[in-house]
Design an enzyme around this catalytic site. Structure first.
Site, PDB file in Angstrom:
ATOM      1  N   THR A  25       0.979  -1.209  -0.113  1.00 51.54           N
ATOM      2  CA  THR A  25       0.017  -0.132  -0.040  1.00 51.54           C
ATOM      3  C   THR A  25       0.798   1.213   0.048  1.00 51.54           C
ATOM      4  O   THR A  25       1.773   1.359   1.022  1.00 51.54           O
ATOM      5  CB  THR A  25      -1.008  -0.038   1.206  1.00 51.54           C
ATOM      6  OG1 THR A  25      -1.809  -1.053   1.099  1.00 51.54           O
ATOM      7  CG2 THR A  25      -1.658   1.410   1.226  1.00 51.54           C
ATOM      8  N   GLN A  98      -4.469  -7.349  -6.201  1.00 50.57           N
ATOM      9  CA  GLN A  98      -4.924  -7.879  -5.013  1.00 50.57           C
ATOM     10  C   GLN A  98      -6.266  -7.532  -4.679  1.00 50.57           C
ATOM     11  O   GLN A  98      -6.713  -6.175  -4.456  1.00 50.57           O
ATOM     12  CB  GLN A  98      -4.146  -7.659  -3.755  1.00 50.57           C
ATOM     13  CG  GLN A  98      -4.312  -8.278  -2.612  1.00 50.57           C
ATOM     14  CD  GLN A  98      -3.544  -8.093  -1.527  1.00 50.57           C
ATOM     15  OE1 GLN A  98      -3.461  -6.953  -0.923  1.00 50.57           O
ATOM     16  NE2 GLN A  98      -2.918  -8.946  -0.747  1.00 50.57           N
ATOM     17  N   HIS A 174      -7.368 -10.987  -0.901  1.00 51.05           N
ATOM     18  CA  HIS A 174      -6.510 -10.646   0.198  1.00 51.05           C
ATOM     19  C   HIS A 174      -7.566 -11.396   1.393  1.00 51.05           C
ATOM     20  O   HIS A 174      -8.485 -10.808   1.769  1.00 51.05           O
ATOM     21  CB  HIS A 174      -6.526  -9.238   0.310  1.00 51.05           C
ATOM     22  CG  HIS A 174      -5.693  -8.889   1.451  1.00 51.05           C
ATOM     23  ND1 HIS A 174      -4.976  -9.519   2.250  1.00 51.05           N
ATOM     24  CD2 HIS A 174      -5.159  -7.584   1.635  1.00 51.05           C
ATOM     25  CE1 HIS A 174      -4.153  -8.738   3.053  1.00 51.05           C
ATOM     26  NE2 HIS A 174      -4.309  -7.551   2.751  1.00 51.05           N
ATOM     27  N   ASN A 177      -4.110 -10.479   7.282  1.00 49.05           N
ATOM     28  CA  ASN A 177      -3.855  -9.267   7.909  1.00 49.05           C
ATOM     29  C   ASN A 177      -5.108  -8.516   8.457  1.00 49.05           C
ATOM     30  O   ASN A 177      -4.892  -7.311   8.755  1.00 49.05           O
ATOM     31  CB  ASN A 177      -3.089  -8.131   6.750  1.00 49.05           C
ATOM     32  CG  ASN A 177      -1.875  -8.838   6.437  1.00 49.05           C
ATOM     33  OD1 ASN A 177      -1.325  -9.727   6.699  1.00 49.05           O
ATOM     34  ND2 ASN A 177      -1.207  -7.934   5.320  1.00 49.05           N
ATOM     35  N   TYR A 179      -8.034  -8.117   7.612  1.00 44.17           N
ATOM     36  CA  TYR A 179      -9.064  -7.459   7.085  1.00 44.17           C
ATOM     37  C   TYR A 179     -10.517  -8.363   6.840  1.00 44.17           C
ATOM     38  O   TYR A 179     -10.559  -9.232   7.565  1.00 44.17           O
ATOM     39  CB  TYR A 179      -8.516  -7.078   5.651  1.00 44.17           C
ATOM     40  CG  TYR A 179      -7.499  -5.890   5.898  1.00 44.17           C
ATOM     41  CD1 TYR A 179      -7.606  -4.894   6.266  1.00 44.17           C
ATOM     42  CD2 TYR A 179      -6.212  -6.314   5.123  1.00 44.17           C
ATOM     43  CE1 TYR A 179      -6.966  -3.716   6.466  1.00 44.17           C
ATOM     44  CE2 TYR A 179      -5.226  -5.398   5.255  1.00 44.17           C
ATOM     45  CZ  TYR A 179      -5.606  -4.171   6.179  1.00 44.17           C
ATOM     46  OH  TYR A 179      -4.533  -3.030   6.318  1.00 44.17           O
ATOM     47  N   ASN A 234      -3.701  -5.507  12.440  1.00 36.52           N
ATOM     48  CA  ASN A 234      -4.787  -4.694  12.869  1.00 36.52           C
ATOM     49  C   ASN A 234      -5.960  -5.138  13.850  1.00 36.52           C
ATOM     50  O   ASN A 234      -7.021  -5.490  13.830  1.00 36.52           O
ATOM     51  CB  ASN A 234      -5.644  -4.958  11.496  1.00 36.52           C
ATOM     52  CG  ASN A 234      -5.034  -4.081  10.254  1.00 36.52           C
ATOM     53  OD1 ASN A 234      -4.588  -2.796  10.525  1.00 36.52           O
ATOM     54  ND2 ASN A 234      -4.726  -4.664   9.397  1.00 36.52           N
TER      55      ASN A 234
END
Length: 362
Positions: A25, A98, A174, A177, A179, A234
């Site tokens: 990102t 992604q 994705h 992580n 999300y 996260n």
């Protein structure tokens, strides 16, 4: 020379080598969440990678979680990404995008008016995101209703179709992580009592439905998935039994004939031994079920580690993240064992050409 630098077939894709640029990102999208002119240069500069995986790109307005990240759902975004893919292909590269839905890792200022983030849960994450003005705590989410989940699945399907229209060679879903899809997978973030919560098979259902939809739309040979079994990113928290969870996930996904599975070993961008997990057992399980599928590893690999893991057969591909930010010619540097440029931390997120397209090559 190591097999790391040799060509390999991954699903429908013929790659020049086994070195992959990981998704990164950079927060530099133009208005409309469209890739900028600089993005065309940035990805073309790195086209010597066997495979480029783009920065995570939201599948819908609801899926955005950070300022100035690109999307892959509108006609303008498709046209913008087409410029990127044309530039990469002109240099002989291969590139996949992604597909991203951040779930609860978002802020109300980034979402359509009146919307709040959505997730597996109504519990807020203890984390921050990047909005106009800098970093801010994420907003409290609402739990998605079960009757809304087909819409989420369709958003992934639509984004996959847009990706092919934009000239991508495939997609990576994705699922890592912390999300949205990871929020459903882990019991640390999934407190649902419907058909998408509780037992492992229920928590893995949304990811399985998304992967089926994407494969139905563009084919397994152009589809990959990213998983991070033990990363705490996260505020996702550890699942109560990550080995059982991700073995089940592999069992569900292997029959789809995926091009690759991309696994983050340990803490994303951090310690490789953050929590116990048998990654080799997971790879062996995948290979038994789908021998032609490629196993991609990621997290803290340096040159000798990458050579060793590929030459030993413990991985088919190695993904590098930050080294590709600072070294557009990373493949050549690894090949000749040249020194690497250092990353400029101050220019990682947002800005212009500085620290993005101006890193020197050999």
């Amino acid at each position: 020379m190591s097999a790391l630098f040799e060509p390999v077939r991954v699903g429908d894709l013929a790659l020049a080598n086994r070195i992959v640029m990981a998704p990164l990102t950079r927060n530099r999208a133009a208005p409309g969440r469209v890739p900028s002119d600089l993005a065309v240069t940035y990805y073309a500069q790195r086209a010597s990678a066997g495979l480029l995986i783009t920065e995570a790109s939201q599948i819908s307005p609801e899926g955005q979680g950070y300022l100035d990240t690109p999307g892959i759902y509108s006609a303008q975004q498709v046209a913008g990404w087409r410029r990127v893919t044309d530039a990469v292909h002109a240099r002989g590269g291969r590139i996949v995008i992604q597909l991203w839905h951040v779930g609860r890792i978002s802020h109300v200022s980034l979402l359509p008016e009146g919307a709040v983030p959505v997730s597996s849960t109504a519990r807020a994450a203890n984390g921050k995101t990047f909005i106009a003005g800098g970093f801010a705590p994420v907003s409290a989410p609402r739990a998605l209703r079960s009757d809304e989940l087909p819409r989420i699945v369709d958003d992934y399907r639509h984004a996959a179709r847009c990706a092919i229209e934009a000239g991508f060679d495939g997609v990576e879903v994705h699922g890592a992580n912390g999300y949205l899809l990871d929020q459903f997978l882990r019991d640390s973030a999934n407190d649902r009592r419907d058909a998408y919560g509780g037992p492992v098979a229920h928590r893995a259902r949304l990811l399985a439905e998304v992967m089926h939809a994407v494969v139905d739309e563009i084919g397994g040979g152009r589809t990959g998935v990213r998983l991070s079994p033990v990363t705490p990113s996260n505020d996702i928290g550890q699942d109560s039994d990550p080995q059982a969870l991700f073995e089940h996930v592999i069992d569900r996904l292997a029959p789809l004939g995926l091009a690759f599975v991309h696994v983050v070993e340990g803490q994303t961008g951090g310690a490789r031994d953050i929590a116990p997990f048998d990654f080799e057992a997971l790879r062996e399980r995948f290979k038994r079920a789908h021998p032609a599928g490629a196993w991609m590893v990621n997290n803290g690999y340096h040159r000798q580690m990458a050579i060793d893991v590929v030459d030993s057969g413990r991985a088919d591909l190695v993904a590098f993240g930050r080294p590709f930010i600072a070294n557009p010619d990373l493949v050549q540097r690894l090949r000749v064992d040249a020194p690497l440029n250092a990353v400029q931390a101050a220019t990682l997120y947002g800005g212009g050409a500085e620290g993005y397209t101006d890193y020197p090559t050999l």
